[in-house]
Design an enzyme around this catalytic site. Structure first.
Site, PDB file in Angstrom:
ATOM      1  N   ARG A  39       0.728  -0.943  -0.230  1.00 43.65           N
ATOM      2  CA  ARG A  39      -0.013  -0.031   0.163  1.00 43.65           C
ATOM      3  C   ARG A  39       0.939   1.195  -0.025  1.00 43.65           C
ATOM      4  O   ARG A  39       1.615   1.404   0.884  1.00 43.65           O
ATOM      5  CB  ARG A  39      -0.869  -0.014   1.321  1.00 43.65           C
ATOM      6  CG  ARG A  39      -1.840   1.058   1.137  1.00 43.65           C
ATOM      7  CD  ARG A  39      -2.905   0.898   2.442  1.00 43.65           C
ATOM      8  NE  ARG A  39      -3.949   1.764   2.463  1.00 43.65           N
ATOM      9  CZ  ARG A  39      -3.682   3.046   3.073  1.00 43.65           C
ATOM     10  NH1 ARG A  39      -2.780   3.380   3.658  1.00 43.65           N
ATOM     11  NH2 ARG A  39      -4.929   3.964   2.868  1.00 43.65           N
ATOM     12  N   SER A 108     -12.402  -2.793  -0.128  1.00 47.04           N
ATOM     13  CA  SER A 108     -12.733  -2.326   1.180  1.00 47.04           C
ATOM     14  C   SER A 108     -14.011  -1.784   1.301  1.00 47.04           C
ATOM     15  O   SER A 108     -14.790  -1.035   0.608  1.00 47.04           O
ATOM     16  CB  SER A 108     -11.814  -1.103   1.705  1.00 47.04           C
ATOM     17  OG  SER A 108     -10.708  -1.527   1.501  1.00 47.04           O
ATOM     18  N   LYS A 137      -4.541   4.619   8.614  1.00 48.00           N
ATOM     19  CA  LYS A 137      -5.045   5.185   7.381  1.00 48.00           C
ATOM     20  C   LYS A 137      -5.939   6.507   8.082  1.00 48.00           C
ATOM     21  O   LYS A 137      -6.880   6.456   8.642  1.00 48.00           O
ATOM     22  CB  LYS A 137      -6.183   4.098   6.936  1.00 48.00           C
ATOM     23  CG  LYS A 137      -5.555   3.181   5.907  1.00 48.00           C
ATOM     24  CD  LYS A 137      -6.790   2.398   5.375  1.00 48.00           C
ATOM     25  CE  LYS A 137      -7.312   2.891   4.365  1.00 48.00           C
ATOM     26  NZ  LYS A 137      -8.382   2.079   3.692  1.00 48.00           N
TER      27      LYS A 137
END
Ligand code: NI
Lengths: 206, 206
Positions: A39, A108, A137
């Site tokens: 990521r 997600s 996040k």
């Protein structure tokens, strides 16, 4: 590869230099991590590509699948096992139209509606969270009460619990029977990533 | 489509709301813009995709090719005519490995060495700049003296001059015989994009 073991799912972050990240991931894989998601939110295309390529070479040695977050082109470029998208990325059906049928797509979700839509549109698995508060996040919103259970009861594809999971709280999620648990800091920031991985697996009785 | 008319090459920026941008692009195309590049640096995947899709539908009506900056996955997703990459994006040979042979690839260069490498590696055209000072691209560095001519004399693929080009300075570039001239603000920020386009074409005798 369409069948992935999601049990302990490591998601990388951008806090570590490349060489150190590779070493952490290798320790985590030796410790028992079953799948790794790269990521990157800040890196340019060539950095992201080089990082993905190095990670792919490492994971191939351990037969651990690599999933790329967001950038489908990077996933295609390195021949990753899958791509993981959020609600703000290229839409699922569009992603599916540009990847080979052997590449998996995870999505997600934080609501039952989004989960059902993703399942209908052919998602291979769902990332459901945030299960716990997290600083990783910035856009991570806590799941509504009972949402993990609701999604578990209403979709049939694999579910990976994500968000703020660490060795203190991971066992609280066992009752929802997710197919896997995703962690970031609990492994990436650990003093000993291999031991941290083993401890997490112990907590979920694996 | 491997043969593109690069004469007047419009590159978008993110200063305008979507509806207004579409209207500006349509006026520019009616005025004579021959190719359009969608350049998004801040938008998320789904915004970029939606914008590209709308722009593609518009440009198809005028048979004007759409080129996508940086995101190869977006180019694949909307079936763009091409993709344009910089030195910090996914490397050219890698891009070529994941796109159909009908899709063109342009590469931004500012040195002769980079131009030759891009040509050798199969770039379909080069974006060469910055020709003039510009505020559009924060990373835009002015070309070294004589560089446009040097590149023109040493590569055989089409060259598009870019960077700070407007109706006052565009004619200074004619002597270097680029295959095209790329503009951003000179059209996007114009009070009348169609007239601005016509004026630019007049300056280069087209
Ligand atoms: Ni990007």
């Amino acid at each position: 590869m369409k069948s992935i073991d999601y049990s302990l799912y490591l998601v990388t972050d951008e806090t570590k230099p490349n060489a150190e990240l590779l070493s952490i991931v290798e320790s985590a894989v030796i410790g028992g991590v079953t799948v790794v998601q790269l990521r990157e939110k800040k890196s340019k295309g060539n950095e992201f590509y080089e990082k993905a390529l190095a990670l792919k070479a490492l994971l191939d040695r351990y037969s651990v699948p690599l999933i790329i977050n967001d950038r489908v082109d990077i996933a295609l470029a390195v021949g990753a096992s899958g791509v993981h998208i959020g609600q703000e990325d290229i839409p699922l059906q569009v992603v599916k139209s540009i990847i080979p049928s052997t590449m998996i797509v995870g999505v997600s979700v934080k609501t039952l509606e989004a989960a059902k839509i993703a399942e209908e549109n052919g998602a291979d698995y769902l990332g459901v969270g945030s299960c716990f508060p997290t600083s990783t996040k910035d856009d991570a919103e806590l799941l509504a009460d009972g949402m993990l259970q609701k999604i578990r009861e209403n979709v049939h594809i694999p579910i990976v619990a994500i968000g703020g999971i660490n060795k203190e709280n991971i066992s609280e999620l066992i009752k929802y029977q997710p197919n896997g648990y995703a962690v970031v800091s609990a492994i990436i920031q650990a003093d000993n990533p291999k031991e941290a991985t083993k401890n997490l697996l112990r907590e979920i009785n694996l």
